[in-house]
Write a protein that holds these residues in place. Structure first.
Motif, PDB file in Angstrom:
ATOM      1  N   UNK A  18       0.833  -1.204   0.000  1.00 49.15           N
ATOM      2  CA  UNK A  18       0.000   0.000   0.000  1.00 49.15           C
ATOM      3  C   UNK A  18       0.869   1.256   0.000  1.00 49.15           C
ATOM      4  N   UNK A  19       1.911   1.273   0.829  1.00 50.17           N
ATOM      5  CA  UNK A  19       2.800   2.434   0.887  1.00 50.17           C
ATOM      6  C   UNK A  19       3.517   2.634  -0.446  1.00 50.17           C
ATOM      7  N   UNK A  20       3.961   1.547  -1.060  1.00 44.31           N
ATOM      8  CA  UNK A  20       4.652   1.663  -2.344  1.00 44.31           C
ATOM      9  C   UNK A  20       3.714   2.205  -3.427  1.00 44.31           C
ATOM     10  N   UNK A  21       2.483   1.722  -3.448  1.00 44.84           N
ATOM     11  CA  UNK A  21       1.537   2.216  -4.454  1.00 44.84           C
ATOM     12  C   UNK A  21       1.220   3.692  -4.237  1.00 44.84           C
ATOM     13  N   UNK A  22       1.148   4.117  -2.966  1.00 47.45           N
ATOM     14  CA  UNK A  22       0.914   5.543  -2.687  1.00 47.45           C
ATOM     15  C   UNK A  22       2.082   6.392  -3.153  1.00 47.45           C
ATOM     16  N   UNK A  23       3.307   5.919  -2.935  1.00 49.34           N
ATOM     17  CA  UNK A  23       4.487   6.663  -3.377  1.00 49.34           C
ATOM     18  C   UNK A  23       4.543   6.747  -4.897  1.00 49.34           C
ATOM     19  N   UNK A  24       4.184   5.659  -5.572  1.00 54.05           N
ATOM     20  CA  UNK A  24       4.167   5.675  -7.036  1.00 54.05           C
ATOM     21  C   UNK A  24       3.130   6.657  -7.548  1.00 54.05           C
ATOM     22  N   UNK A  25       1.960   6.663  -6.926  1.00 56.24           N
ATOM     23  CA  UNK A  25       0.914   7.599  -7.342  1.00 56.24           C
ATOM     24  C   UNK A  25       1.352   9.035  -7.091  1.00 56.24           C
ATOM     25  N   UNK A  26       2.008   9.282  -5.950  1.00 56.57           N
ATOM     26  CA  UNK A  26       2.497  10.626  -5.651  1.00 56.57           C
ATOM     27  C   UNK A  26       3.512  11.052  -6.693  1.00 56.57           C
ATOM     28  N   UNK A  27       4.421  10.142  -7.074  1.00 57.72           N
ATOM     29  CA  UNK A  27       5.427  10.460  -8.085  1.00 57.72           C
ATOM     30  C   UNK A  27       4.794  10.795  -9.425  1.00 57.72           C
ATOM     31  N   UNK A  28       3.772  10.038  -9.808  1.00 58.56           N
ATOM     32  CA  UNK A  28       3.086  10.306 -11.085  1.00 58.56           C
ATOM     33  C   UNK A  28       2.394  11.659 -11.049  1.00 58.56           C
ATOM     34  N   UNK A  29       1.776  11.993  -9.920  1.00 53.39           N
ATOM     35  CA  UNK A  29       1.126  13.306  -9.811  1.00 53.39           C
ATOM     36  C   UNK A  29       2.161  14.422  -9.881  1.00 53.39           C
ATOM     37  N   UNK A  30       3.312  14.232  -9.247  1.00 51.73           N
ATOM     38  CA  UNK A  30       4.371  15.246  -9.265  1.00 51.73           C
ATOM     39  C   UNK A  30       4.889  15.453 -10.686  1.00 51.73           C
ATOM     40  N   UNK A  31       5.080  14.367 -11.410  1.00 51.73           N
ATOM     41  CA  UNK A  31       5.536  14.468 -12.805  1.00 51.73           C
ATOM     42  C   UNK A  31       4.495  15.202 -13.641  1.00 51.73           C
ATOM     43  N   UNK A  32       3.222  14.868 -13.452  1.00 51.66           N
ATOM     44  CA  UNK A  32       2.158  15.532 -14.211  1.00 51.66           C
ATOM     45  C   UNK A  32       2.132  17.028 -13.907  1.00 51.66           C
ATOM     46  N   UNK A  33       2.284  17.402 -12.631  1.00 55.88           N
ATOM     47  CA  UNK A  33       2.293  18.825 -12.271  1.00 55.88           C
ATOM     48  C   UNK A  33       3.482  19.539 -12.897  1.00 55.88           C
ATOM     49  N   UNK A  34       4.642  18.872 -12.914  1.00 59.32           N
ATOM     50  CA  UNK A  34       5.825  19.480 -13.526  1.00 59.32           C
ATOM     51  C   UNK A  34       5.616  19.716 -15.019  1.00 59.32           C
ATOM     52  N   UNK A  35       4.999  18.755 -15.696  1.00 64.66           N
ATOM     53  CA  UNK A  35       4.752  18.896 -17.133  1.00 64.66           C
ATOM     54  C   UNK A  35       3.797  20.054 -17.397  1.00 64.66           C
ATOM     55  N   UNK A  36       2.746  20.152 -16.594  1.00 63.09           N
ATOM     56  CA  UNK A  36       1.780  21.249 -16.763  1.00 63.09           C
ATOM     57  C   UNK A  36       2.453  22.587 -16.494  1.00 63.09           C
ATOM     58  N   UNK A  37       3.254  22.668 -15.429  1.00 60.25           N
ATOM     59  CA  UNK A  37       3.937  23.922 -15.099  1.00 60.25           C
ATOM     60  C   UNK A  37       4.902  24.325 -16.207  1.00 60.25           C
TER      61      UNK A  37
END
Length: 67
Positions: free
Chosen positions: A15-34
């Motif tokens: 569960x913790x690993x999946x949360x970290x992966x999801x957080x990383x994907x959201x961070x990458x998406x935010x960086x691309x949008x910015x």
């Protein structure tokens, strides 16, 4: 968007690993949008400065023709 509840039989580490992966994907998406927003701002500034230069040149031409 409503999050679905996790099944209770999942291991905490998984569960913790999946949360970290999801957080990383959201961070990458935010960086691309910015990055896209910054590029659009640079293009808008270039267009505005080009438009201002054209307007000044037009006014100068009209002023010269009036003399």
């Amino acid at each position: 968007m409503k999050r679905q509840p996790e099944p209770p039989d999942r291991d905490a580490a998984i569960h913790a690993r999946s949360r970290m992966e999801a957080w990383g994907k959201r961070r990458i998406a935010k960086d691309i949008v910015a990055r896209g927003v910054r590029q659009r701002r640079v293009l808008a500034r270039a267009m505005l400065s080009g438009g201002a230069a054209a307007a000044i040149a037009t006014v100068a031409t009209l002023f010269e023709s009036a003399l």
